[in-house]
Design a protein around this motif. Structure first.
Motif, PDB file in Angstrom:
ATOM      1  N   ALA A  23      25.532  57.575 114.820  1.00  0.00           N
ATOM      2  CA  ALA A  23      25.538  57.948 113.407  1.00  0.00           C
ATOM      3  C   ALA A  23      24.696  57.034 112.534  1.00  0.00           C
ATOM      4  O   ALA A  23      24.075  57.488 111.565  1.00  0.00           O
ATOM      5  N   LEU A  24      24.652  55.743 112.866  1.00  0.00           N
ATOM      6  CA  LEU A  24      24.009  54.772 111.987  1.00  0.00           C
ATOM      7  C   LEU A  24      22.557  54.509 112.374  1.00  0.00           C
ATOM      8  O   LEU A  24      22.224  54.461 113.555  1.00  0.00           O
ATOM      9  N   PRO A  25      21.686  54.310 111.372  1.00  0.00           N
ATOM     10  CA  PRO A  25      20.283  53.982 111.672  1.00  0.00           C
ATOM     11  C   PRO A  25      20.104  52.477 111.801  1.00  0.00           C
ATOM     12  O   PRO A  25      20.928  51.701 111.317  1.00  0.00           O
ATOM     13  N   PHE A  26      19.053  52.042 112.464  1.00  0.00           N
ATOM     14  CA  PHE A  26      18.667  50.635 112.413  1.00  0.00           C
ATOM     15  C   PHE A  26      17.163  50.520 112.615  1.00  0.00           C
ATOM     16  O   PHE A  26      16.512  51.428 113.133  1.00  0.00           O
ATOM     17  N   ALA A  27      16.622  49.411 112.150  1.00  0.00           N
ATOM     18  CA  ALA A  27      15.175  49.187 112.200  1.00  0.00           C
ATOM     19  C   ALA A  27      14.870  47.965 113.048  1.00  0.00           C
ATOM     20  O   ALA A  27      15.651  47.003 113.080  1.00  0.00           O
ATOM     21  N   ALA A  28      13.749  48.006 113.724  1.00  0.00           N
ATOM     22  CA  ALA A  28      13.330  46.880 114.553  1.00  0.00           C
ATOM     23  C   ALA A  28      13.249  45.620 113.691  1.00  0.00           C
ATOM     24  O   ALA A  28      12.576  45.597 112.658  1.00  0.00           O
ATOM     25  N   ALA A  94      28.521  67.749 115.550  1.00  0.00           N
ATOM     26  CA  ALA A  94      27.835  66.456 115.545  1.00  0.00           C
ATOM     27  C   ALA A  94      27.466  65.974 114.148  1.00  0.00           C
ATOM     28  O   ALA A  94      27.835  64.862 113.750  1.00  0.00           O
ATOM     29  N   ARG A  95      26.744  66.763 113.381  1.00  0.00           N
ATOM     30  CA  ARG A  95      26.274  66.314 112.080  1.00  0.00           C
ATOM     31  C   ARG A  95      27.429  65.945 111.165  1.00  0.00           C
ATOM     32  O   ARG A  95      27.408  64.911 110.479  1.00  0.00           O
ATOM     33  N   GLN A  96      28.455  66.785 111.153  1.00  0.00           N
ATOM     34  CA  GLN A  96      29.596  66.515 110.303  1.00  0.00           C
ATOM     35  C   GLN A  96      30.321  65.241 110.743  1.00  0.00           C
ATOM     36  O   GLN A  96      30.721  64.413 109.924  1.00  0.00           O
ATOM     37  N   MET A  97      30.468  65.067 112.048  1.00  0.00           N
ATOM     38  CA  MET A  97      31.139  63.888 112.576  1.00  0.00           C
ATOM     39  C   MET A  97      30.378  62.619 112.200  1.00  0.00           C
ATOM     40  O   MET A  97      30.968  61.615 111.787  1.00  0.00           O
ATOM     41  N   PHE A  98      29.075  62.668 112.320  1.00  0.00           N
ATOM     42  CA  PHE A  98      28.260  61.494 112.008  1.00  0.00           C
ATOM     43  C   PHE A  98      28.303  61.174 110.513  1.00  0.00           C
ATOM     44  O   PHE A  98      28.244  60.003 110.126  1.00  0.00           O
ATOM     45  N   GLN A 146      36.002  67.978 105.816  1.00  0.00           N
ATOM     46  CA  GLN A 146      35.493  68.458 104.531  1.00  0.00           C
ATOM     47  C   GLN A 146      36.043  67.622 103.384  1.00  0.00           C
ATOM     48  O   GLN A 146      35.310  67.287 102.436  1.00  0.00           O
ATOM     49  N   GLU A 147      37.320  67.276 103.447  1.00  0.00           N
ATOM     50  CA  GLU A 147      37.924  66.471 102.387  1.00  0.00           C
ATOM     51  C   GLU A 147      37.326  65.066 102.344  1.00  0.00           C
ATOM     52  O   GLU A 147      37.089  64.506 101.261  1.00  0.00           O
ATOM     53  N   LEU A 148      37.078  64.491 103.490  1.00  0.00           N
ATOM     54  CA  LEU A 148      36.499  63.150 103.552  1.00  0.00           C
ATOM     55  C   LEU A 148      35.080  63.140 102.996  1.00  0.00           C
ATOM     56  O   LEU A 148      34.690  62.213 102.282  1.00  0.00           O
ATOM     57  N   LEU A 149      34.305  64.174 103.306  1.00  0.00           N
ATOM     58  CA  LEU A 149      32.924  64.233 102.822  1.00  0.00           C
ATOM     59  C   LEU A 149      32.865  64.485 101.319  1.00  0.00           C
ATOM     60  O   LEU A 149      31.879  64.127 100.667  1.00  0.00           O
ATOM     61  N   ALA A 150      33.905  65.084 100.759  1.00  0.00           N
ATOM     62  CA  ALA A 150      33.939  65.365  99.321  1.00  0.00           C
ATOM     63  C   ALA A 150      34.526  64.194  98.526  1.00  0.00           C
ATOM     64  O   ALA A 150      34.501  64.207  97.291  1.00  0.00           O
ATOM     65  N   LEU A 151      35.024  63.169  99.217  1.00  0.00           N
ATOM     66  CA  LEU A 151      35.703  62.058  98.570  1.00  0.00           C
ATOM     67  C   LEU A 151      34.736  61.214  97.734  1.00  0.00           C
ATOM     68  O   LEU A 151      33.626  60.899  98.168  1.00  0.00           O
ATOM     69  N   ASP A 152      35.170  60.838  96.540  1.00  0.00           N
ATOM     70  CA  ASP A 152      34.400  59.935  95.683  1.00  0.00           C
ATOM     71  C   ASP A 152      34.749  58.502  96.100  1.00  0.00           C
ATOM     72  O   ASP A 152      35.620  57.864  95.514  1.00  0.00           O
ATOM     73  N   VAL A 153      34.058  58.018  97.125  1.00  0.00           N
ATOM     74  CA  VAL A 153      34.369  56.704  97.685  1.00  0.00           C
ATOM     75  C   VAL A 153      34.145  55.568  96.684  1.00  0.00           C
ATOM     76  O   VAL A 153      34.987  54.669  96.568  1.00  0.00           O
TER      77      VAL A 153
END
Length: 281
Positions: A23-28, A94-98, A146-153
């Motif tokens: 899920a997470l990106p990283f750079a060299a 996959a996309r939603q999980m990530f 869906q609820e987690l993705l809509a959350l105002d973190v």
């Protein structure tokens, strides 16, 4: 933190579908040997969701992986939010999980801080508020994808942070003497060997590569402090507020570094002989 930690707030890679590796990106950089986009599996991730070079991560240039801690969010998303259905066997998830994973990680990090705050007797005046925030955050982690993705973190973090800040003020008020106020300070590479920082406010301070050998950090507020490559050899972190395993993993230390009982001495820390010192006042 108490002597024993809620296992739900500790990473259990065996119950996770390698979410941090995908899920997470990283750079060299000095932390990662390669570039990787978010949503693309790390080439070291095996089909069983385990890391193929786990025992050699530092030697192979993946120091950043040894520092990361999801606070148990990985297994919560894998086993609770998605009911044990992995993204390989059900690629449609996959996309939603990530996308859910980083949201859950933030919530679990807040749970770590709130749990610690409730163990501090000096914070008793705000225990009711802390307990309510803990219960609310726990309930949020049990929401649907869906609820987690809509959350105002950010808003929720702000509400919790106000309670954690008050907790810090109450605890540090009991520390004798004048306390240093270095919140958000740029202390990169600072020479703080033997510094008396007991009860200091170091929230969000940049302490990258700082020399904190032998420093007195008892009851210092370290929430969000960047300790990458900071030298904590012989430092006293007894009662340090809101210190996490990830912060320790990113720092350097030795056998003489005094840690809170809930945290583990990182395996990569060098064992260096420390000069004998008398008890601190």
């Amino acid at each position: 933190m108490p002597d024993t930690v809620d296992p739900g707030l500790q990473s259990d890679c065996g119950s996770c579908f390698g979410l941090c590796c995908v899920a997470l990106p990283f750079a060299a950089s000095s932390d990662f040997a390669i570039d990787k986009d978010a949503g693309r599996p790390c080439p070291n991730l095996r089909t069983d969701f385990r890391c193929g070079v786990h025992s050699q991560l530092r030697q192979r240039g993946f120091t950043g992986c040894t520092v990361f801690d999801c606070f148990g969010a990985g297994q919560k998303v894998s086993q609770v939010t998605f009911g044990g259905q992995d993204w390989r066997s059900a690629p449609g998830t996959a996309r939603q999980m990530f996308d859910v994973f980083p949201v859950m990680r933030q919530l679990h990090e807040l749970l770590w801080y709130l749990t610690e705050a409730l163990t501090l007797p000096a914070a008793r005046p705000v225990h009711a508020g802390l307990r309510a925030a803990l219960e609310k955050t726990q309930a949020l982690t049990r929401g649907t994808a869906q609820e987690l993705l809509a959350l105002d973190v950010p808003t929720h973090r702000g509400e919790v942070n106000a309670l954690l800040l008050r907790t810090s003020e109450l605890v540090r008020a009991g520390v004798p003497g004048r306390k240093k106020q270095r919140r958000g300070a740029d202390l990169m590479g600072a020479r703080l060997k033997g510094a008396v920082l007991r009860g200091a406010n170091l929230r969000g301070a940049c302490l990258i590569a700082a020399d904190l050998t032998g420093a007195d950090l008892r009851t210092a507020d370290l929430i969000g402090a960047d300790l990458r490559d900071a030298d904590l050899a012989g430092a006293d972190l007894t009662g340090a507020l809101f210190l996490t395993q990830a912060q320790l993993n990113a720092a350097k230390g030795d056998a003489a570094t005094t840690l809170p009982p809930s945290l583990t001495r990182p395996a990569h820390w060098q064992v260096r002989p420390a000069a004998p010192a008398g008890p601190r006042p």
